[in-house]
Design a protein around this motif. Structure first.
Motif, PDB file in Angstrom:
ATOM      1  N   LEU A  38       0.809  -1.216   0.000  1.00  0.00           N
ATOM      2  CA  LEU A  38       0.000   0.000   0.000  1.00  0.00           C
ATOM      3  C   LEU A  38       0.845   1.271   0.000  1.00  0.00           C
ATOM      4  CD1 LEU A  38      -2.762  -1.044   2.547  1.00  0.00           C
ATOM      5  CD2 LEU A  38      -3.071  -0.644   0.105  1.00  0.00           C
ATOM      6  N   GLY A  39       2.119   1.152   0.354  1.00  0.00           N
ATOM      7  CA  GLY A  39       2.979   2.334   0.445  1.00  0.00           C
ATOM      8  C   GLY A  39       2.667   3.194   1.650  1.00  0.00           C
ATOM      9  N   ILE A  40       2.225   2.557   2.736  1.00  0.00           N
ATOM     10  CA  ILE A  40       1.841   3.281   3.960  1.00  0.00           C
ATOM     11  C   ILE A  40       2.651   2.732   5.124  1.00  0.00           C
ATOM     12  CG2 ILE A  40      -0.047   3.787   5.551  1.00  0.00           C
ATOM     13  CD1 ILE A  40      -1.967   3.379   3.176  1.00  0.00           C
ATOM     14  N   ALA A  41       3.287   3.624   5.871  1.00  0.00           N
ATOM     15  CA  ALA A  41       4.064   3.224   7.049  1.00  0.00           C
ATOM     16  C   ALA A  41       3.224   3.442   8.303  1.00  0.00           C
ATOM     17  CB  ALA A  41       5.352   4.035   7.130  1.00  0.00           C
ATOM     18  N   VAL A  42       3.163   2.412   9.134  1.00  0.00           N
ATOM     19  CA  VAL A  42       2.422   2.472  10.401  1.00  0.00           C
ATOM     20  C   VAL A  42       3.424   2.209  11.525  1.00  0.00           C
ATOM     21  CG1 VAL A  42       0.614   1.392  11.780  1.00  0.00           C
ATOM     22  CG2 VAL A  42       0.296   1.665   9.322  1.00  0.00           C
ATOM     23  N   PRO A  43       3.469   3.057  12.566  1.00  0.00           N
ATOM     24  CA  PRO A  43       4.395   2.827  13.681  1.00  0.00           C
ATOM     25  C   PRO A  43       3.886   1.691  14.591  1.00  0.00           C
ATOM     26  CG  PRO A  43       3.078   4.768  14.106  1.00  0.00           C
ATOM     27  CD  PRO A  43       2.714   4.290  12.731  1.00  0.00           C
ATOM     28  N   HIS A  60      -8.508   3.718  20.497  1.00  0.00           N
ATOM     29  CA  HIS A  60      -8.664   4.699  19.432  1.00  0.00           C
ATOM     30  C   HIS A  60      -8.802   3.997  18.097  1.00  0.00           C
ATOM     31  CE1 HIS A  60      -7.520   7.898  22.186  1.00  0.00           C
ATOM     32  NE2 HIS A  60      -6.540   7.122  22.582  1.00  0.00           N
ATOM     33  N   VAL A  61      -9.430   4.670  17.155  1.00  0.00           N
ATOM     34  CA  VAL A  61      -9.425   4.228  15.775  1.00  0.00           C
ATOM     35  C   VAL A  61      -8.344   5.054  15.091  1.00  0.00           C
ATOM     36  CG1 VAL A  61     -10.708   4.085  13.617  1.00  0.00           C
ATOM     37  CG2 VAL A  61     -11.839   3.558  15.777  1.00  0.00           C
ATOM     38  N   LEU A  62      -7.290   4.393  14.669  1.00  0.00           N
ATOM     39  CA  LEU A  62      -6.147   5.051  14.048  1.00  0.00           C
ATOM     40  C   LEU A  62      -6.188   4.799  12.546  1.00  0.00           C
ATOM     41  CD1 LEU A  62      -3.523   3.763  16.631  1.00  0.00           C
ATOM     42  CD2 LEU A  62      -4.688   5.973  16.640  1.00  0.00           C
ATOM     43  N   VAL A  63      -6.113   5.873  11.763  1.00  0.00           N
ATOM     44  CA  VAL A  63      -6.165   5.765  10.313  1.00  0.00           C
ATOM     45  C   VAL A  63      -4.885   6.367   9.749  1.00  0.00           C
ATOM     46  CG1 VAL A  63      -7.420   6.376   8.216  1.00  0.00           C
ATOM     47  CG2 VAL A  63      -8.677   5.987  10.351  1.00  0.00           C
ATOM     48  N   PHE A  64      -4.183   5.569   8.963  1.00  0.00           N
ATOM     49  CA  PHE A  64      -2.949   6.010   8.313  1.00  0.00           C
ATOM     50  C   PHE A  64      -3.195   5.996   6.816  1.00  0.00           C
ATOM     51  CE2 PHE A  64      -1.887   4.196  12.364  1.00  0.00           C
ATOM     52  CZ  PHE A  64      -0.990   5.104  12.889  1.00  0.00           C
ATOM     53  N   GLN A  65      -3.094   7.188   6.203  1.00  0.00           N
ATOM     54  CA  GLN A  65      -3.366   7.320   4.774  1.00  0.00           C
ATOM     55  C   GLN A  65      -2.075   7.532   4.015  1.00  0.00           C
ATOM     56  OE1 GLN A  65      -6.131  10.621   4.787  1.00  0.00           O
ATOM     57  NE2 GLN A  65      -7.855   9.203   4.624  1.00  0.00           N
ATOM     58  N   GLU A  66      -2.114   7.168   2.740  1.00  0.00           N
ATOM     59  CA  GLU A  66      -0.950   7.440   1.903  1.00  0.00           C
ATOM     60  C   GLU A  66      -0.861   8.938   1.664  1.00  0.00           C
ATOM     61  OE1 GLU A  66      -1.135   5.676  -1.944  1.00  0.00           O
ATOM     62  OE2 GLU A  66      -3.195   6.260  -2.269  1.00  0.00           O
ATOM     63  N   THR A  67       0.339   9.430   1.511  1.00  0.00           N
ATOM     64  CA  THR A  67       0.532  10.873   1.385  1.00  0.00           C
ATOM     65  C   THR A  67       0.136  11.394   0.012  1.00  0.00           C
ATOM     66  OG1 THR A  67       2.835  10.488   0.755  1.00  0.00           O
ATOM     67  CG2 THR A  67       2.374  10.931   3.086  1.00  0.00           C
ATOM     68  N   LYS A  68       0.121  10.555  -1.006  1.00  0.00           N
ATOM     69  CA  LYS A  68      -0.192  11.011  -2.360  1.00  0.00           C
ATOM     70  C   LYS A  68      -1.681  11.227  -2.582  1.00  0.00           C
ATOM     71  CE  LYS A  68       3.766   8.490  -4.011  1.00  0.00           C
ATOM     72  NZ  LYS A  68       4.201   7.268  -4.649  1.00  0.00           N
ATOM     73  N   GLY A  69      -2.503  10.544  -1.828  1.00  0.00           N
ATOM     74  CA  GLY A  69      -3.938  10.680  -2.005  1.00  0.00           C
ATOM     75  C   GLY A  69      -4.667  10.063  -0.828  1.00  0.00           C
TER      76      GLY A  69
END
Length: 145
Positions: A38-43, A60-69
């Motif tokens: 996915l090209g997404i980094a999650v800590p 918590h609900v944590l959402v990590f999105q790609e930076t391009k979109g």
């Protein structure tokens, strides 16, 4: 078309301990493969440690999105149920297109989990988790690697 995956499994499925005598953990290779696709980094290590430091009935609900979109993302629902002895969380991801390799990696992640409960895939399996009006605030982290 967006394609989504939702998995309920123990939070311990996200990490891997290369040395059983050490407390140092790393991201599990199966979850790392999903993040890479996915090209997404999650800590993951930070979330894992924080999960066990948090009291029950919190999360918590944590959402990590790609930076391009904003279309692809990884979602972690870290709510700690007081009756849960396996430390179950919901983890999911959304792809912008139906990606057969991501589908294979998702199924591999689930199939190799020791404590897994549910696997869903489709076009709207994360719709309730991603409704922003259900949550009090949004925090944006920029330039985080």
């Amino acid at each position: 078309m967006k394609y989504e995956f939702n998995i309920t499994a123990s939070i311990s499925e996200l990490v891997w301990y290369p040395d059983e005598l050490s407390d140092e953990c790393r991201v599990h290779p199966n979850f790392q493969a999903v993040m890479d696709r996915l090209g997404i980094a999650v800590p993951v290590e930070e979330i894992y440690e924080r999960y066990f430091d948090s009291p029950v009935n919190t999360g918590h609900v944590l959402v990590f999105q790609e930076t391009k979109g904003p279309n692809s993302c990884i979602v972690l629902d870290t709510y700690r149920d007081p009756l849960d002895q396996l430390d179950m969380i919901q983890v999911g991801w959304r792809s912008q297109v139906e990606d057969y390799e991501l589908r294979r990696l998702s199924r591999k992640f689930y199939d190799e989990c020791e404590f897994a409960v549910r696997y869903q895939e489709g076009q709207s399996v994360l719709s309730e988790k991603l409704r922003e009006d259900r949550y009090p605030r949004t925090l944006r982290y920029l330039n985080r690697e």
